[in-house]
Design an enzyme around this catalytic site. Structure first.
Site, PDB file in Angstrom:
ATOM      1  N   ASP A   9       7.290   4.836   1.336  1.00 49.55           N
ATOM      2  CA  ASP A   9       7.521   3.470   0.705  1.00 49.55           C
ATOM      3  C   ASP A   9       8.721   2.892   0.437  1.00 49.55           C
ATOM      4  OD1 ASP A   9       5.218   1.704  -1.099  1.00 49.55           O
ATOM      5  OD2 ASP A   9       7.196   0.859  -1.031  1.00 49.55           O
ATOM      6  N   ASP A  17      -1.136   0.630   3.667  1.00 50.60           N
ATOM      7  CA  ASP A  17      -1.724  -0.291   2.865  1.00 50.60           C
ATOM      8  C   ASP A  17      -0.213  -1.232   2.714  1.00 50.60           C
ATOM      9  OD1 ASP A  17      -0.231   1.235   1.015  1.00 50.60           O
ATOM     10  OD2 ASP A  17      -1.968   0.609  -0.570  1.00 50.60           O
ATOM     11  N   LYS A  35      -3.838  -2.173   6.847  1.00 50.34           N
ATOM     12  CA  LYS A  35      -4.094  -3.339   5.952  1.00 50.34           C
ATOM     13  C   LYS A  35      -3.415  -4.562   6.865  1.00 50.34           C
ATOM     14  CE  LYS A  35      -2.067  -4.236   2.063  1.00 50.34           C
ATOM     15  NZ  LYS A  35      -2.093  -3.963   0.449  1.00 50.34           N
ATOM     16  N   ASP A  73      12.179   2.973   4.667  1.00 52.67           N
ATOM     17  CA  ASP A  73      11.913   1.841   5.299  1.00 52.67           C
ATOM     18  C   ASP A  73      10.865   2.610   6.695  1.00 52.67           C
ATOM     19  OD1 ASP A  73      11.077  -0.104   7.383  1.00 52.67           O
ATOM     20  OD2 ASP A  73      12.827  -1.115   6.447  1.00 52.67           O
TER      21      ASP A  73
HETATM   22  C1  LIG Z   1       0.389  -3.145  -1.662  1.00 55.34           C
HETATM   23  S1  LIG Z   1       1.811  -2.250  -1.988  1.00 55.34           S
HETATM   24  C2  LIG Z   1       0.792  -0.564  -2.018  1.00 55.34           C
HETATM   25  C3  LIG Z   1       1.692   0.633  -2.764  1.00 55.34           C
HETATM   26  C4  LIG Z   1       0.968   1.836  -2.952  1.00 55.34           C
HETATM   27  N1  LIG Z   1       0.669   2.440  -1.645  1.00 55.34           N
HETATM   28  C5  LIG Z   1      -0.118   1.654  -3.985  1.00 55.34           C
HETATM   29  O1  LIG Z   1      -1.300   1.915  -3.641  1.00 55.34           O
HETATM   30  O2  LIG Z   1       0.424   1.502  -5.264  1.00 55.34           O
HETATM   31  C6  LIG Z   1       2.619  -2.451  -0.560  1.00 55.34           C
HETATM   32  C7  LIG Z   1       4.006  -1.471  -0.352  1.00 55.34           C
HETATM   33  O3  LIG Z   1       4.258  -1.426   0.849  1.00 55.34           O
HETATM   34  C8  LIG Z   1       5.512  -1.360   0.726  1.00 55.34           C
HETATM   35  N2  LIG Z   1       6.595  -1.542   1.826  1.00 55.34           N
HETATM   36  C9  LIG Z   1       6.723  -2.881   2.231  1.00 55.34           C
HETATM   37  N3  LIG Z   1       7.360  -2.870   3.493  1.00 55.34           N
HETATM   38  C10 LIG Z   1       7.669  -1.528   3.920  1.00 55.34           C
HETATM   39  C11 LIG Z   1       8.421  -0.787   4.840  1.00 55.34           C
HETATM   40  N4  LIG Z   1       9.220  -1.557   5.776  1.00 55.34           N
HETATM   41  N5  LIG Z   1       8.576   0.372   4.687  1.00 55.34           N
HETATM   42  C12 LIG Z   1       8.071   1.056   3.724  1.00 55.34           C
HETATM   43  N6  LIG Z   1       7.499   0.564   2.565  1.00 55.34           N
HETATM   44  C13 LIG Z   1       7.298  -0.746   2.766  1.00 55.34           C
HETATM   45  C14 LIG Z   1       6.311  -2.084  -0.560  1.00 55.34           C
HETATM   46  O4  LIG Z   1       7.547  -1.341  -1.041  1.00 55.34           O
HETATM   47  C15 LIG Z   1       5.076  -1.745  -1.349  1.00 55.34           C
HETATM   48  O5  LIG Z   1       5.368  -0.742  -2.242  1.00 55.34           O
END
Ligand SMILES: C[S@@+](CC[C@H](N)C(=O)[O-])C[C@H]1O[C@@H](n2cnc3c(N)ncnc32)[C@H](O)[C@@H]1O
Length: 145
Positions: free
Chosen positions: A16, A58, A98, A34
């Site tokens: 994340d 997700d 997702k 990332d």
């Molecule tokens: C809906 S949240 C889900 C978080 C976690 N899996 C949970 O269940 O609580 C979406 C997550 O996607 C992460 N995210 C978005 N773009 C990303 C990327 N390019 N690389 C890694 N994480 C990413 C965000 O930081 C966020 O925490």
């Protein structure tokens, strides 16, 4: 849930952008970064001993409330997940990703169907009413060769 599913001899690697609090399960490793960053991708591949059986995503962009912008960002992220999963998955592997219901959804499902034997969509019970979110479950990854 994933840790329980793979059991003590399996391994779960979570990635994340946000720093994540460590989990008590010993078979869960967390990576802060990332998913598009090649260094992160290589690190995760090493932690998976090269290939993964399942990729669960997700991931979602920070939503702005501006529909066109949010949809474009969500599509871009889903494309990046698929590109990475295509490199990371073992033959016959599974991708759960997702997605957001948008004009792009059918294109994305079409690409999934070219790369996996079976593709279906589902909305978990926990999904908020009115949310545009939907999950694609793609099984039987077809390796390019
Ligand atoms: C809906 S949240 C889900 C978080 C976690 N899996 C949970 O269940 O609580 C979406 C997550 O996607 C992460 N995210 C978005 N773009 C990303 C990327 N390019 N690389 C890694 N994480 C990413 C965000 O930081 C966020 O925490």
């Amino acid at each position: 849930m994933a840790a329980r599913a793979v059991g003590p001899t399996g391994r779960v690697v979570g990635v994340d952008l946000q720093p994540l609090d460590p989990l008590p399960e010993r078979n869960v490793l967390l990576v802060h970064g990332d998913i598009s960053d090649p260094t992160v991708q290589e690190h995760v591949a090493r932690l998976c001993d090269g290939k993964a059986d399942v990729v669960l995503s997700d991931l979602s962009p920070k939503l702005s409330g501006i529909k066109a912008r949010d949809e474009a960002q969500a599509q871009d992220l889903a494309d990046r997940v698929l590109a990475w999963a295509s490199a990371l998955l073992r033959a016959d592997g599974t991708l759960v990703v997702k997605l957001f219901m948008s004009e792009d959804l059918q294109r994305y499902l079409h690409v999934l169907r070219e790369r996996f034997r079976r593709v279906r969509t589902t909305r978990p019970e926990a999904t908020r009413k009115g949310s545009a979110e939907i999950y694609a479950v793609a099984t039987g990854f077809l390796t390019p060769d």
